[in-house]
Every structure is written in structure tokens, then in C-alpha cells.
Design a protein around this motif. Structure first.
Motif, mmCIF file in Angstrom:
data_model
loop_
_atom_site.group_PDB
_atom_site.id
_atom_site.type_symbol
_atom_site.label_atom_id
_atom_site.label_comp_id
_atom_site.label_asym_id
_atom_site.label_seq_id
_atom_site.Cartn_x
_atom_site.Cartn_y
_atom_site.Cartn_z
ATOM 1 N N VAL A 118 0.869 -1.180 0.000
ATOM 2 C CA VAL A 118 0.000 0.000 0.000
ATOM 3 C C VAL A 118 0.900 1.222 0.000
ATOM 4 N N GLU A 119 0.829 2.014 -1.065
ATOM 5 C CA GLU A 119 1.744 3.147 -1.218
ATOM 6 C C GLU A 119 1.011 4.348 -1.809
ATOM 7 N N GLY A 120 1.756 5.383 -2.127
ATOM 8 C CA GLY A 120 1.161 6.578 -2.709
ATOM 9 C C GLY A 120 2.209 7.613 -3.058
ATOM 10 N N ARG A 121 1.732 8.700 -3.627
ATOM 11 C CA ARG A 121 2.585 9.844 -3.960
ATOM 12 C C ARG A 121 1.783 11.086 -3.642
ATOM 13 N N TRP A 122 2.366 11.961 -2.822
ATOM 14 C CA TRP A 122 1.620 13.077 -2.250
ATOM 15 C C TRP A 122 2.294 14.410 -2.534
ATOM 16 N N GLY A 123 1.471 15.454 -2.585
ATOM 17 C CA GLY A 123 1.986 16.804 -2.794
ATOM 18 C C GLY A 123 1.874 17.234 -4.244
ATOM 19 N N GLU A 124 1.870 18.542 -4.462
ATOM 20 C CA GLU A 124 1.727 19.078 -5.821
ATOM 21 C C GLU A 124 3.006 19.749 -6.309
ATOM 22 N N ALA A 125 3.489 20.775 -5.598
ATOM 23 C CA ALA A 125 4.678 21.503 -6.055
ATOM 24 C C ALA A 125 5.901 20.594 -6.064
ATOM 25 N N GLU A 126 6.108 19.850 -4.979
ATOM 26 C CA GLU A 126 7.239 18.930 -4.880
ATOM 27 C C GLU A 126 6.717 17.582 -4.383
ATOM 28 N N PRO A 127 6.083 16.819 -5.255
ATOM 29 C CA PRO A 127 5.489 15.555 -4.817
ATOM 30 C C PRO A 127 6.532 14.574 -4.302
ATOM 31 N N ILE A 128 6.148 13.836 -3.273
ATOM 32 C CA ILE A 128 7.026 12.820 -2.704
ATOM 33 C C ILE A 128 6.248 11.516 -2.610
ATOM 34 N N GLY A 129 6.961 10.442 -2.385
ATOM 35 C CA GLY A 129 6.350 9.120 -2.336
ATOM 36 C C GLY A 129 6.812 8.324 -3.537
ATOM 37 N N VAL A 130 6.083 7.283 -3.846
ATOM 38 C CA VAL A 130 6.426 6.442 -4.992
ATOM 39 C C VAL A 130 5.150 6.188 -5.780
ATOM 40 N N SER A 131 5.187 6.472 -7.050
ATOM 41 C CA SER A 131 4.000 6.297 -7.883
ATOM 42 C C SER A 131 3.774 4.824 -8.186
ATOM 43 N N ALA A 132 2.573 4.513 -8.626
ATOM 44 C CA ALA A 132 2.252 3.137 -8.994
ATOM 45 C C ALA A 132 3.138 2.659 -10.140
ATOM 46 N N ALA A 133 3.402 3.541 -11.080
ATOM 47 C CA ALA A 133 4.259 3.161 -12.211
ATOM 48 C C ALA A 133 5.676 2.860 -11.745
ATOM 49 N N GLU A 134 6.201 3.696 -10.834
ATOM 50 C CA GLU A 134 7.556 3.475 -10.322
ATOM 51 C C GLU A 134 7.644 2.163 -9.547
ATOM 52 N N LEU A 135 6.666 1.932 -8.692
ATOM 53 C CA LEU A 135 6.715 0.724 -7.881
ATOM 54 C C LEU A 135 6.528 -0.520 -8.742
ATOM 55 N N THR A 136 5.663 -0.439 -9.739
ATOM 56 C CA THR A 136 5.480 -1.583 -10.639
ATOM 57 C C THR A 136 6.787 -1.934 -11.329
ATOM 58 N N SER A 137 7.547 -0.923 -11.740
ATOM 59 C CA SER A 137 8.819 -1.190 -12.413
ATOM 60 C C SER A 137 9.829 -1.837 -11.474
ATOM 61 N N LEU A 138 9.761 -1.495 -10.179
ATOM 62 C CA LEU A 138 10.664 -2.101 -9.205
ATOM 63 C C LEU A 138 10.280 -3.558 -8.921
ATOM 64 N N VAL A 139 8.983 -3.826 -8.884
ATOM 65 C CA VAL A 139 8.505 -5.161 -8.535
ATOM 66 C C VAL A 139 8.530 -6.104 -9.734
ATOM 67 N N ALA A 140 8.404 -5.553 -10.941
ATOM 68 C CA ALA A 140 8.236 -6.370 -12.142
ATOM 69 C C ALA A 140 9.257 -7.500 -12.288
ATOM 70 N N PRO A 141 10.560 -7.264 -12.064
ATOM 71 C CA PRO A 141 11.514 -8.369 -12.252
ATOM 72 C C PRO A 141 11.339 -9.507 -11.258
ATOM 73 N N LEU A 142 10.563 -9.291 -10.208
ATOM 74 C CA LEU A 142 10.389 -10.299 -9.167
ATOM 75 C C LEU A 142 9.085 -11.066 -9.282
ATOM 76 N N ALA A 143 8.171 -10.609 -10.133
ATOM 77 C CA ALA A 143 6.795 -11.066 -10.055
ATOM 78 C C ALA A 143 6.334 -11.840 -11.271
ATOM 79 N N ALA A 144 5.414 -12.777 -11.037
ATOM 80 C CA ALA A 144 4.732 -13.458 -12.136
ATOM 81 C C ALA A 144 3.635 -12.564 -12.689
#
Length: 243
Positions: A171-197
Motif C-alpha cells: 500500500v503506497e502513494g505519492r503526495w503533494g503538488e509543487a514537490e510531490p514525494i512518495g512512490v507512484s504506482a508506475a515506479e513501484l510496478t517497475s521495481l517489482v516487475a523483475p520479481l513477479a509473475a
């Protein structure tokens, strides 16, 4: 270490896949320190999505967990478990829960909250859970990656803790407008992709009951099945595109 506080997620200092200061060779941000979470433990459950004291908020998270976790009794590892609110929901659904948090005070509250249930709580680093060679049917992690110095390494470690056919629930997210922080769904998917079926992203923005208020920033759950063979995930197939 629990990483659901501070209450306002826009103040959570995460950039990319590492604690931003640590990535620049500086000391980690104060909010990543154990002392911060020790101090936060006393008031941690006051936030609607932390303590789950409101019946509607509690029911909303229970329903989500029921859909995310495997059916039937399962061994669930809750990393950054805080005071054990999600762990309690999982235990109530018949799962065997092990919780890990960096803060001894958080762990003490979790133990009290789940007294008499099939659950164990350990003080330790979410990135390197002190569970030895145990394997789990699901690894549940909520708002933890932002505080870790190496999110990619942590994800690999978590995937290696899964039994064949086990599931990551992030469970994650990305917050803020001017300087957003967190991890986007696209970023996290790219990190998990090599590990997942396979992976699946589920938006949590359109369910304000989960948070006790309306939200407009990016909040989501990423589910991934990581087959693995005794923790060896390097040869797992890449994830299919997910929505």
C-alpha cells in the motif's frame, strides 16, 4: 519501523527508491530514526487510518484486506506494522500474523492489541525482517518504502520471504503538488516487475472512508505474486502489464 506517520502523507520524505538525504550521502531524515517512531507511538492510533477506531474506516480496510490476502488461513508478515491495526484485521480473518516494527513502543501496543490471538510481534528493521528462513503466504507493507535507504533491495528481500505462490501486498502513494514525494504506482510496478509473475494495481483514491476524509493524491495498493524457489527470485518471469 512503522511509516504511516506523520499523519499528513504530504510530509513523508520519500523520493524515488531511497531516503532522499541518504541517497545524497547525507544522514537519513529524522523521521526515519527509531526515536521518531518511539515518540509517535502514543498518539499514532489517533489518525483514522492508523487506529481504525471508526467502525466505517475499520470495515473499509477489513474489506480491502479480505480481497488482497489469500483465501483461507495464511501466514502473513506485516512489515512496519505500527500498533498492529492491520495485523488485527488479518488475525480476525483467520490468518496467522507476524508483525515487525522498528519501535519497541509500537510493538508493545501491537502485542496488547492482539493479546490472545495467533500473532507474534518482533522489534526489527522492515528492510531486513528478523524472521530467519521462515516463509510466508503474504507480505503486507503499508507506507514503508519512502523511509528505506534501498527500496529495490528491500523488495527483493521481501519477495524471497514468500512461499511459492505467495503475494506481496504493498500500500503506497505519492503526495503533494509543487514537490510531490512518495512512490507512484508506475515506479513501484517497475521495481517489482523483475520479481513477479503478475502485478495488479488497485486505486485507493476513490474510497475516502479508508482515510477518514476525501483525498486527491495518488494512493493505491500493488499486488504481486512472486512464485520463487526457496527465495530465489532472479529467474522469475517479468510481470504482466497491470492497470
Amino acid at each position: 519501523m512503522s511509516t504511516d506517520a506523520p499523519a499528513d502523507p504530504s510530509r513523508r520524505p520519500f523520493a524515488g527508491s531511497a531516503n532522499p538525504r541518504a541517497g545524497r550521502g547525507e544522514s537519513p531524515l529524522p523521521t526515519a530514526a527509531a526515536a521518531y517512531w518511539e515518540a509517535a507511538a502514543a498518539s499514532f492510533d489517533e489518525e483514522p487510518d492508523h487506529g481504525l477506531r471508526d467502525p466505517a474506516v475499520r470495515a473499509a480496510w477489513a474489506a480491502r484486506l479480505r480481497g488482497w490476502l489469500l483465501s483461507g488461513p495464511a501466514a502473513v508478515l506485516d512489515l512496519g506494522c505500527g500498533t498492529g491495526s492491520l495485523a488485527l484485521l488479518a488475525a480476525e480473518q483467520g490468518h496467522r500474523v507476524t508483525g515487525v516494527d522498528r519501535s519497541p513502543r509500537m510493538i508493545a501496543r501491537a502485542r496488547a492489541k492482539l493479546a490472545g490471538r495467533e500473532a507474534a510481534f518482533l522489534v526489527g528493521d522492515a528492510a531486513e525482517p528478523p524472521v530467519g528462513e521462515r516463509r510466508f503466504d503474504a507480505v503486507l507493507v503499508r507506507h514503508v518504502l519512502w523511509a528505506l535507504p534501498d527500496a529495490r533491495a528491500a523488495l527483493r528481500r521481501w519477495a524471497g520471504l514468500l512461499a511459492p505462490g505467495g503475494r506481496l501486498v504493498l500500500v503506497e502513494g505519492r503526495w503533494g503538488e509543487a514537490e510531490p514525494i512518495g512512490v507512484s504506482a508506475a515506479e513501484l510496478t517497475s521495481l517489482v516487475a523483475p520479481l513477479a509473475a503478475w502485478t495488479r494495481v488497485e486505486s485507493l483514491v476513490d474510497d475516502p472512508v479508508l482515510w477518514g476524509k476525501e483525498v486527491t493524491d495518488e494512493r493505491y495498493a500493488l499486488l504481486a505474486e512472486v512464485p520463487g524457489r526457496d527465495g530465489a527470485v532472479a529467474d522469475a518471469p517479468l510481470a504482466s502489464p497491470s492497470g
